[in-house]
Design a protein around this motif. Structure first.
Motif, PDB file in Angstrom:
ATOM      1  N   LEU A 188       7.678  10.506 -13.246  1.00  0.00           N
ATOM      2  CA  LEU A 188       6.474   9.770 -12.878  1.00  0.00           C
ATOM      3  C   LEU A 188       5.643  10.545 -11.862  1.00  0.00           C
ATOM      4  O   LEU A 188       4.408  10.604 -11.975  1.00  0.00           O
ATOM      5  CB  LEU A 188       6.857   8.391 -12.328  1.00  0.00           C
ATOM      6  N   TYR A 189       6.282  11.139 -10.872  1.00  0.00           N
ATOM      7  CA  TYR A 189       5.542  11.965  -9.919  1.00  0.00           C
ATOM      8  C   TYR A 189       4.936  13.185 -10.615  1.00  0.00           C
ATOM      9  O   TYR A 189       3.809  13.593 -10.311  1.00  0.00           O
ATOM     10  CB  TYR A 189       6.445  12.404  -8.765  1.00  0.00           C
ATOM     11  N   ARG A 190       5.672  13.757 -11.545  1.00  0.00           N
ATOM     12  CA  ARG A 190       5.149  14.920 -12.267  1.00  0.00           C
ATOM     13  C   ARG A 190       3.898  14.541 -13.070  1.00  0.00           C
ATOM     14  O   ARG A 190       2.951  15.327 -13.162  1.00  0.00           O
ATOM     15  CB  ARG A 190       6.236  15.486 -13.178  1.00  0.00           C
ATOM     16  N   ARG A 191       3.896  13.340 -13.610  1.00  0.00           N
ATOM     17  CA  ARG A 191       2.729  12.873 -14.358  1.00  0.00           C
ATOM     18  C   ARG A 191       1.497  12.786 -13.451  1.00  0.00           C
ATOM     19  O   ARG A 191       0.387  13.123 -13.864  1.00  0.00           O
ATOM     20  CB  ARG A 191       3.045  11.497 -14.965  1.00  0.00           C
ATOM     21  N   LEU A 192       1.695  12.340 -12.221  1.00  0.00           N
ATOM     22  CA  LEU A 192       0.575  12.202 -11.290  1.00  0.00           C
ATOM     23  C   LEU A 192       0.112  13.558 -10.761  1.00  0.00           C
ATOM     24  O   LEU A 192      -1.086  13.860 -10.758  1.00  0.00           O
ATOM     25  CB  LEU A 192       0.968  11.298 -10.123  1.00  0.00           C
ATOM     26  N   ALA A 247       0.852  -1.189   0.000  1.00  0.00           N
ATOM     27  CA  ALA A 247       0.000   0.000   0.000  1.00  0.00           C
ATOM     28  C   ALA A 247       0.887   1.237   0.000  1.00  0.00           C
ATOM     29  O   ALA A 247       1.659   1.456   0.939  1.00  0.00           O
ATOM     30  CB  ALA A 247      -0.925   0.010   1.213  1.00  0.00           C
ATOM     31  N   HIS A 248       0.777   2.038  -1.047  1.00  0.00           N
ATOM     32  CA  HIS A 248       1.606   3.238  -1.187  1.00  0.00           C
ATOM     33  C   HIS A 248       1.069   4.375  -0.313  1.00  0.00           C
ATOM     34  O   HIS A 248       0.031   4.252   0.351  1.00  0.00           O
ATOM     35  CB  HIS A 248       1.653   3.670  -2.652  1.00  0.00           C
ATOM     36  N   GLY A 249       1.751   5.492  -0.321  1.00  0.00           N
ATOM     37  CA  GLY A 249       1.370   6.626   0.505  1.00  0.00           C
ATOM     38  C   GLY A 249       0.486   7.624  -0.224  1.00  0.00           C
ATOM     39  O   GLY A 249       0.180   7.474  -1.417  1.00  0.00           O
ATOM     40  N   THR A 250       0.092   8.670   0.487  1.00  0.00           N
ATOM     41  CA  THR A 250      -0.773   9.706  -0.068  1.00  0.00           C
ATOM     42  C   THR A 250      -0.123  10.374  -1.273  1.00  0.00           C
ATOM     43  O   THR A 250       1.045  10.764  -1.234  1.00  0.00           O
ATOM     44  CB  THR A 250      -1.047  10.786   0.994  1.00  0.00           C
ATOM     45  N   GLY A 251      -0.895  10.477  -2.352  1.00  0.00           N
ATOM     46  CA  GLY A 251      -0.414  11.168  -3.535  1.00  0.00           C
ATOM     47  C   GLY A 251       0.472  10.336  -4.439  1.00  0.00           C
ATOM     48  O   GLY A 251       0.909  10.822  -5.483  1.00  0.00           O
ATOM     49  N   ALA A 252       0.735   9.092  -4.069  1.00  0.00           N
ATOM     50  CA  ALA A 252       1.588   8.226  -4.892  1.00  0.00           C
ATOM     51  C   ALA A 252       0.715   7.215  -5.651  1.00  0.00           C
ATOM     52  O   ALA A 252      -0.498   7.372  -5.762  1.00  0.00           O
ATOM     53  CB  ALA A 252       2.619   7.516  -4.018  1.00  0.00           C
ATOM     54  N   ALA A 253       1.332   6.179  -6.185  1.00  0.00           N
ATOM     55  CA  ALA A 253       0.634   5.130  -6.923  1.00  0.00           C
ATOM     56  C   ALA A 253       1.598   3.949  -7.037  1.00  0.00           C
ATOM     57  O   ALA A 253       2.646   3.927  -6.390  1.00  0.00           O
ATOM     58  CB  ALA A 253       0.198   5.629  -8.304  1.00  0.00           C
ATOM     59  N   GLY A 278      -3.732   7.412  -8.759  1.00  0.00           N
ATOM     60  CA  GLY A 278      -3.248   6.800  -9.981  1.00  0.00           C
ATOM     61  C   GLY A 278      -4.378   6.494 -10.945  1.00  0.00           C
ATOM     62  O   GLY A 278      -5.179   7.360 -11.300  1.00  0.00           O
ATOM     63  N   PHE A 279      -4.464   5.222 -11.342  1.00  0.00           N
ATOM     64  CA  PHE A 279      -5.454   4.809 -12.337  1.00  0.00           C
ATOM     65  C   PHE A 279      -6.682   4.147 -11.712  1.00  0.00           C
ATOM     66  O   PHE A 279      -7.517   3.603 -12.437  1.00  0.00           O
ATOM     67  CB  PHE A 279      -4.788   3.867 -13.349  1.00  0.00           C
ATOM     68  N   THR A 280      -6.796   4.169 -10.393  1.00  0.00           N
ATOM     69  CA  THR A 280      -7.982   3.650  -9.714  1.00  0.00           C
ATOM     70  C   THR A 280      -9.023   4.762  -9.610  1.00  0.00           C
ATOM     71  O   THR A 280      -8.688   5.904  -9.314  1.00  0.00           O
ATOM     72  CB  THR A 280      -7.629   3.129  -8.307  1.00  0.00           C
ATOM     73  N   SER A 281     -10.283   4.418  -9.843  1.00  0.00           N
ATOM     74  CA  SER A 281     -11.339   5.430  -9.820  1.00  0.00           C
ATOM     75  C   SER A 281     -11.542   5.974  -8.412  1.00  0.00           C
ATOM     76  O   SER A 281     -11.085   5.399  -7.424  1.00  0.00           O
ATOM     77  CB  SER A 281     -12.641   4.865 -10.383  1.00  0.00           C
ATOM     78  N   THR A 282     -12.245   7.095  -8.328  1.00  0.00           N
ATOM     79  CA  THR A 282     -12.391   7.834  -7.079  1.00  0.00           C
ATOM     80  C   THR A 282     -13.786   7.638  -6.497  1.00  0.00           C
ATOM     81  O   THR A 282     -14.784   7.864  -7.184  1.00  0.00           O
ATOM     82  CB  THR A 282     -12.150   9.334  -7.309  1.00  0.00           C
ATOM     83  N   PRO A 283     -13.879   7.242  -5.223  1.00  0.00           N
ATOM     84  CA  PRO A 283     -15.182   7.127  -4.573  1.00  0.00           C
ATOM     85  C   PRO A 283     -15.675   8.495  -4.109  1.00  0.00           C
ATOM     86  O   PRO A 283     -15.000   9.504  -4.301  1.00  0.00           O
ATOM     87  CB  PRO A 283     -14.878   6.225  -3.368  1.00  0.00           C
ATOM     88  N   HIS A 284     -16.837   8.517  -3.462  1.00  0.00           N
ATOM     89  CA  HIS A 284     -17.307   9.737  -2.833  1.00  0.00           C
ATOM     90  C   HIS A 284     -16.249  10.214  -1.839  1.00  0.00           C
ATOM     91  O   HIS A 284     -15.608   9.414  -1.153  1.00  0.00           O
ATOM     92  CB  HIS A 284     -18.634   9.483  -2.108  1.00  0.00           C
TER      93      HIS A 284
END
Length: 301
Positions: A196-200, A44-50, A76-82
């Motif tokens: 990669l971070y800049r892309r996110l 499990a990565h940290g906040t703002g990463a992927a 990242g590429f996972t959709s966002t919940p409420h």
């Protein structure tokens, strides 16, 4: 917000792309990377990463583990919940649903920063039952005093203002700004890592999820419950971490009697990206000690 990274464009050269798959669970479409053989290691990565955060460490771990590394909710590429589900409890529950969908039972849980808190919350709540948790510069303790009174309302205001993520993303496209952001963690990454971070952080949807996560984050119940954790816990703390100083790990060790602390010199908050081989070796040794892996016998000449 729908301005998320696009897999066909932003993911065309994503690290370990051949290990990627997309899975529907908990009402979300998850990007997950799976590689290797052996006991399951949930990352499990940290906040703002992927998943890019594990780009060099995951293949090393895959030599002895079945590595399962998702992009967390909204990242990242996972959709966002409420936005209200982007909390410690909400993200823990959603990740457990993904584990059930994948039919995995992690033998070891490895989390970086906020990811360590998520995996520990899952363990305390009986959602997973690893033999070992590895915390890499784990974000276990809340801000205290005036900082907490200021930060939480500010984060909520920023997260709910649709203009703020776009402003952050606009700044995130500046290589110099991202370089300063990463250097501020105490870590030094190569040019590929910074791209990669800049892309996110150039994606408003990704930034919005990270801000919403910070706005919802409440670690007080976790701190209250840490003393009842019975799972083996390895606290890896980098001495140059400017985001989560080693004193956090020292305080957690006082709360969790069986915890082991490993201080590593010369690295910052993104230590697992700076020296993945060094971190992999620490994990292998701890996994052998916890009975997750059988001890490897040294070859004699």
């Amino acid at each position: 917000m729908s301005d998320k990274p696009n897999w066909s464009v932003d993911g065309s050269d994503w690290p370990n792309r051949t290990a990627s798959r997309f899975v529907d669970a908990a009402g979300l479409r998850w990007h997950v990377q799976v590689m290797g053989e052996g006991p399951v290691a949930l990352l499990a990565h940290g906040t703002g990463a992927a998943t890019h955060s594990w780009r060099d460490l995951a293949p090393l771990l895959a030599q002895r583990f079945t590595v399962v590394a998702p992009d967390l909710s909204g990242h990242g590429f996972t959709s966002t919940p409420h936005w209200q589900r982007l909390s410690l409890d909400g993200m823990s529950r959603d990740l457990s649903v993904l584990c059930n969908k994948l039919a995995i039972s992690p033998a070891i849980a490895i989390g970086h920063s906020a990811g360590a808190a998520i995996l520990t919350r899952m363990t305390l709540d009986g959602l997973i039952a690893p033999k070992l948790i590895v915390s890499l510069n784990g974000a276990y303790l809340p801000f205290g005093g005036p900082a907490a009174q200021f930060f939480s309302p500010l984060a909520k205001m920023m997260a709910l203002n649709p203009l703020v993520p776009r402003l952050f993303a606009w700044r995130g496209r500046d290589p110099a700004a991202v370089h300063r952001l990463l250097k501020g963690t105490g870590s030094t990454l190569d040019a590929h890592g910074e791209r990669l971070y800049r892309r996110l952080v150039g994606s408003p949807g990704h930034v919005a999820a990270a801000l919403e996560m910070m706005a919802n984050w409440d670690l007080h119940p976790l701190v209250r419950d840490l003393p009842r954790l019975t799972t083996a816990l390895l606290l890896v703390a980098a001495t140059r971490d400017h985001a989560i100083p080693p004193d956090v790990a020292r305080r957690v060790r006082q709360l969790v009697p069986q915890a082991q602390l490993e201080l590593i010199d010369g690295l910052g908050h993104l230590a697992h990206e700076e020296q993945p081989g060094r971190i992999a070796e620490l994990i292998f040794v701890a996994a052998e000690r916890a009975g997750v892996l059988a001890a490897q016998q040294e070859m004699s000449n």
